[in-house]
Design a protein around this motif. Structure first.
Motif, PDB file in Angstrom:
ATOM      1  N   ALA A  56      33.345  41.812  50.081  1.00 25.45           N
ATOM      2  CA  ALA A  56      34.702  41.453  50.517  1.00 25.45           C
ATOM      3  C   ALA A  56      34.857  39.931  50.577  1.00 25.45           C
ATOM      4  CB  ALA A  56      35.011  42.072  51.871  1.00 25.45           C
ATOM      5  N   LEU A  57      33.835  39.253  51.043  1.00 25.67           N
ATOM      6  CA  LEU A  57      33.881  37.792  51.098  1.00 25.67           C
ATOM      7  C   LEU A  57      33.873  37.198  49.694  1.00 25.67           C
ATOM      8  CD1 LEU A  57      33.903  35.141  52.629  1.00 25.67           C
ATOM      9  CD2 LEU A  57      31.437  35.424  53.058  1.00 25.67           C
ATOM     10  N   LEU A  58      33.021  37.710  48.824  1.00 28.56           N
ATOM     11  CA  LEU A  58      32.966  37.219  47.445  1.00 28.56           C
ATOM     12  C   LEU A  58      34.309  37.419  46.751  1.00 28.56           C
ATOM     13  CD1 LEU A  58      31.223  36.012  45.169  1.00 28.56           C
ATOM     14  CD2 LEU A  58      30.674  38.369  44.509  1.00 28.56           C
ATOM     15  N   GLU A  59      34.904  38.578  46.926  1.00 27.39           N
ATOM     16  CA  GLU A  59      36.209  38.841  46.302  1.00 27.39           C
ATOM     17  C   GLU A  59      37.275  37.904  46.857  1.00 27.39           C
ATOM     18  OE1 GLU A  59      37.273  43.018  46.312  1.00 27.39           O
ATOM     19  OE2 GLU A  59      35.227  43.557  45.693  1.00 27.39           O
ATOM     20  N   THR A  60      37.215  37.610  48.143  1.00 29.07           N
ATOM     21  CA  THR A  60      38.173  36.677  48.740  1.00 29.07           C
ATOM     22  C   THR A  60      38.034  35.300  48.098  1.00 29.07           C
ATOM     23  OG1 THR A  60      38.160  37.886  50.825  1.00 29.07           O
ATOM     24  CG2 THR A  60      38.884  35.586  50.911  1.00 29.07           C
ATOM     25  N   ILE A  61      36.806  34.896  47.837  1.00 31.27           N
ATOM     26  CA  ILE A  61      36.555  33.605  47.204  1.00 31.27           C
ATOM     27  C   ILE A  61      37.039  33.608  45.750  1.00 31.27           C
ATOM     28  CG2 ILE A  61      34.728  32.033  46.434  1.00 31.27           C
ATOM     29  CD1 ILE A  61      33.133  33.040  48.892  1.00 31.27           C
ATOM     30  N   ALA A  62      36.815  34.714  45.051  1.00 30.86           N
ATOM     31  CA  ALA A  62      37.169  34.801  43.633  1.00 30.86           C
ATOM     32  C   ALA A  62      38.656  35.037  43.400  1.00 30.86           C
ATOM     33  CB  ALA A  62      36.374  35.926  42.975  1.00 30.86           C
ATOM     34  N   LEU A  63      39.342  35.609  44.373  1.00 32.62           N
ATOM     35  CA  LEU A  63      40.727  36.041  44.164  1.00 32.62           C
ATOM     36  C   LEU A  63      41.675  34.940  43.688  1.00 32.62           C
ATOM     37  CD1 LEU A  63      42.017  38.760  44.101  1.00 32.62           C
ATOM     38  CD2 LEU A  63      42.684  38.476  46.474  1.00 32.62           C
ATOM     39  N   PRO A  64      41.618  33.717  44.205  1.00 33.24           N
ATOM     40  CA  PRO A  64      42.532  32.701  43.675  1.00 33.24           C
ATOM     41  C   PRO A  64      42.368  32.466  42.165  1.00 33.24           C
ATOM     42  CG  PRO A  64      41.638  31.966  45.764  1.00 33.24           C
ATOM     43  CD  PRO A  64      40.884  33.214  45.381  1.00 33.24           C
ATOM     44  N   ALA A  65      41.143  32.462  41.675  1.00 34.47           N
ATOM     45  CA  ALA A  65      40.914  32.263  40.241  1.00 34.47           C
ATOM     46  C   ALA A  65      41.389  33.475  39.441  1.00 34.47           C
ATOM     47  CB  ALA A  65      39.442  31.994  39.972  1.00 34.47           C
ATOM     48  N   ILE A  66      41.176  34.663  39.985  1.00 37.56           N
ATOM     49  CA  ILE A  66      41.624  35.878  39.302  1.00 37.56           C
ATOM     50  C   ILE A  66      43.147  35.933  39.266  1.00 37.56           C
ATOM     51  CG2 ILE A  66      41.622  38.404  39.393  1.00 37.56           C
ATOM     52  CD1 ILE A  66      38.763  38.177  40.611  1.00 37.56           C
ATOM     53  N   GLU A  67      43.783  35.553  40.368  1.00 38.41           N
ATOM     54  CA  GLU A  67      45.248  35.512  40.392  1.00 38.41           C
ATOM     55  C   GLU A  67      45.783  34.476  39.406  1.00 38.41           C
ATOM     56  OE1 GLU A  67      45.687  34.845  44.577  1.00 38.41           O
ATOM     57  OE2 GLU A  67      46.019  36.980  44.998  1.00 38.41           O
ATOM     58  N   THR A 117      41.970  42.904  44.925  1.00 42.31           N
ATOM     59  CA  THR A 117      41.092  42.718  43.768  1.00 42.31           C
ATOM     60  C   THR A 117      41.329  43.823  42.754  1.00 42.31           C
ATOM     61  OG1 THR A 117      39.429  41.711  45.202  1.00 42.31           O
ATOM     62  CG2 THR A 117      38.693  42.426  43.029  1.00 42.31           C
ATOM     63  N   SER A 118      41.342  45.058  43.223  1.00 41.46           N
ATOM     64  CA  SER A 118      41.580  46.204  42.330  1.00 41.46           C
ATOM     65  C   SER A 118      42.914  46.062  41.615  1.00 41.46           C
ATOM     66  CB  SER A 118      41.557  47.515  43.107  1.00 41.46           C
ATOM     67  OG  SER A 118      40.296  47.739  43.662  1.00 41.46           O
ATOM     68  N   ASP A 119      43.938  45.670  42.348  1.00 44.51           N
ATOM     69  CA  ASP A 119      45.267  45.511  41.769  1.00 44.51           C
ATOM     70  C   ASP A 119      45.266  44.430  40.686  1.00 44.51           C
ATOM     71  OD1 ASP A 119      48.194  45.929  41.667  1.00 44.51           O
ATOM     72  OD2 ASP A 119      48.253  43.895  42.523  1.00 44.51           O
ATOM     73  N   CYS A 120      44.673  43.283  40.975  1.00 46.44           N
ATOM     74  CA  CYS A 120      44.634  42.190  39.986  1.00 46.44           C
ATOM     75  C   CYS A 120      43.850  42.600  38.749  1.00 46.44           C
ATOM     76  CB  CYS A 120      44.022  40.932  40.592  1.00 46.44           C
ATOM     77  SG  CYS A 120      45.145  39.999  41.634  1.00 46.44           S
ATOM     78  N   LYS A 121      42.710  43.247  38.940  1.00 49.34           N
ATOM     79  CA  LYS A 121      41.896  43.674  37.802  1.00 49.34           C
ATOM     80  C   LYS A 121      42.649  44.694  36.945  1.00 49.34           C
ATOM     81  CE  LYS A 121      37.398  44.363  38.728  1.00 49.34           C
ATOM     82  NZ  LYS A 121      36.185  44.699  39.510  1.00 49.34           N
ATOM     83  N   ARG A 122      43.341  45.602  37.588  1.00 51.96           N
ATOM     84  CA  ARG A 122      44.116  46.613  36.871  1.00 51.96           C
ATOM     85  C   ARG A 122      45.237  45.949  36.060  1.00 51.96           C
ATOM     86  NH1 ARG A 122      43.881  49.845  40.817  1.00 51.96           N
ATOM     87  NH2 ARG A 122      45.582  48.939  41.993  1.00 51.96           N
ATOM     88  N   ARG A 123      45.933  45.009  36.693  1.00 48.56           N
ATOM     89  CA  ARG A 123      47.025  44.321  36.003  1.00 48.56           C
ATOM     90  C   ARG A 123      46.509  43.462  34.856  1.00 48.56           C
ATOM     91  NH1 ARG A 123      50.055  41.549  40.773  1.00 48.56           N
ATOM     92  NH2 ARG A 123      51.316  40.679  39.089  1.00 48.56           N
ATOM     93  N   LEU A 124      45.345  42.844  35.036  1.00 51.81           N
ATOM     94  CA  LEU A 124      44.744  42.063  33.952  1.00 51.81           C
ATOM     95  C   LEU A 124      44.379  42.955  32.774  1.00 51.81           C
ATOM     96  CD1 LEU A 124      42.430  39.470  35.710  1.00 51.81           C
ATOM     97  CD2 LEU A 124      44.194  38.969  34.019  1.00 51.81           C
ATOM     98  N   ALA A 125      43.786  44.110  33.054  1.00 49.29           N
ATOM     99  CA  ALA A 125      43.405  45.042  31.990  1.00 49.29           C
ATOM    100  C   ALA A 125      44.634  45.511  31.217  1.00 49.29           C
ATOM    101  CB  ALA A 125      42.640  46.228  32.570  1.00 49.29           C
ATOM    102  N   THR A 126      45.707  45.788  31.930  1.00 47.63           N
ATOM    103  CA  THR A 126      46.949  46.220  31.281  1.00 47.63           C
ATOM    104  C   THR A 126      47.520  45.109  30.412  1.00 47.63           C
ATOM    105  OG1 THR A 126      47.427  47.741  33.104  1.00 47.63           O
ATOM    106  CG2 THR A 126      49.297  47.075  31.718  1.00 47.63           C
ATOM    107  N   ALA A 127      47.544  43.891  30.931  1.00 51.81           N
ATOM    108  CA  ALA A 127      48.068  42.752  30.159  1.00 51.81           C
ATOM    109  C   ALA A 127      47.212  42.511  28.926  1.00 51.81           C
ATOM    110  CB  ALA A 127      48.112  41.497  31.034  1.00 51.81           C
ATOM    111  N   PHE A 128      45.887  42.568  29.076  1.00 49.50           N
ATOM    112  CA  PHE A 128      45.013  42.354  27.926  1.00 49.50           C
ATOM    113  C   PHE A 128      45.237  43.431  26.866  1.00 49.50           C
ATOM    114  CE2 PHE A 128      40.891  43.187  25.808  1.00 49.50           C
ATOM    115  CZ  PHE A 128      40.931  42.082  24.966  1.00 49.50           C
ATOM    116  N   ALA A 129      45.359  44.685  27.291  1.00 48.35           N
ATOM    117  CA  ALA A 129      45.602  45.775  26.343  1.00 48.35           C
ATOM    118  C   ALA A 129      46.899  45.535  25.579  1.00 48.35           C
ATOM    119  CB  ALA A 129      45.652  47.115  27.083  1.00 48.35           C
ATOM    120  N   GLU A 130      47.910  45.064  26.277  1.00 46.05           N
ATOM    121  CA  GLU A 130      49.195  44.788  25.614  1.00 46.05           C
ATOM    122  C   GLU A 130      49.069  43.614  24.648  1.00 46.05           C
ATOM    123  OE1 GLU A 130      53.807  43.649  26.713  1.00 46.05           O
ATOM    124  OE2 GLU A 130      52.579  44.666  28.227  1.00 46.05           O
ATOM    125  N   LEU A 131      48.368  42.565  25.050  1.00 45.20           N
ATOM    126  CA  LEU A 131      48.178  41.410  24.157  1.00 45.20           C
ATOM    127  C   LEU A 131      47.428  41.819  22.893  1.00 45.20           C
ATOM    128  CD1 LEU A 131      47.288  38.729  26.835  1.00 45.20           C
ATOM    129  CD2 LEU A 131      49.312  38.706  25.355  1.00 45.20           C
TER     130      LEU A 131
END
Length: 190
Positions: A56-67, A117-131
């Protein structure tokens, strides 16, 4: 159910925990909550109250870059040229993977500790699939290239750049972008 806002001291503790954890990750040190508490001079129970697991802490740290990467994906989806959109998104992904050491383990995790985190990863996967689908439809990338192909190739690029341990993160990102360019040159169908 709304959670009440944190008290000022709780907000300060949370920021201090994140600051120390960020240093741990950037220095390549294991992210152990007890160690973070000790370094932050904060009680272990306080750290666990904010972050029940190291994940949970690692994801909190990574979330700004993922967003940030998600915003880049959304920007790429608005790009008219399918090749430029795909190339720019993949370049942004390589840059994030090579400049923020918290991101790769979060992407590699089989499960997520945080819903965001799950939401961002899911949205990234969808965007990549569309690209990728747009690039296929425009005929600008080999039609046999799939999402399943690209993920390990991107990981391979990040790994190849990361083994250059004498380089700082910015230099590794530059090298990773060079490797990506070589890969995309082979996949591009002008």
């Amino acid at each position: 159910m709304n959670t009440p806002p944190l008290r000022k001291d709780a907000v300060q503790n949370r920021h201090r925990i994140i600051e120390i954890a960020r240093r741990y990750v950037d220095d390549g040190r294991p992210l152990q909550l007890n160690d973070v508490a000790r370094t932050a001079s904060i009680g272990v129970a306080t750290v666990y109250r904010h972050f029940p697991t190291p994940e949970a802490l690692l994801e909190t740290i990574a979330l700004p870059a993922i967003e940030k990467l998600l915003r880049r994906a959304e920007h790429a989806l608005a790009e008219d040229d399918p090749w430029t959109a795909l190339r720019d998104f993949l370049a942004a992904a390589i840059e994030v993977l090579l400049t923020d050491p918290a991101v790769s383990p979060v992407f590699a995790a089989a499960t997520d500790a945080l819903e965001d985190t799950s939401d961002c990863k899911r949205r990234l996967a969808t965007a990549f699939a569309e690209l990728l689908a747009r690039a296929h439809a425009a005929g600008v990338i080999d039609s046999g290239v799939t999402e399943s192909d690209m993920v390990p190739l991107m990981c391979g690029i990040a790994y190849a750049a990361n083994i250059q341990s004498t380089l700082d993160p910015t230099e590794r990102a530059t090298l990773g972008l060079r490797y990506l360019d070589l890969l995309l040159t082979g996949l591009h169908r002008p």
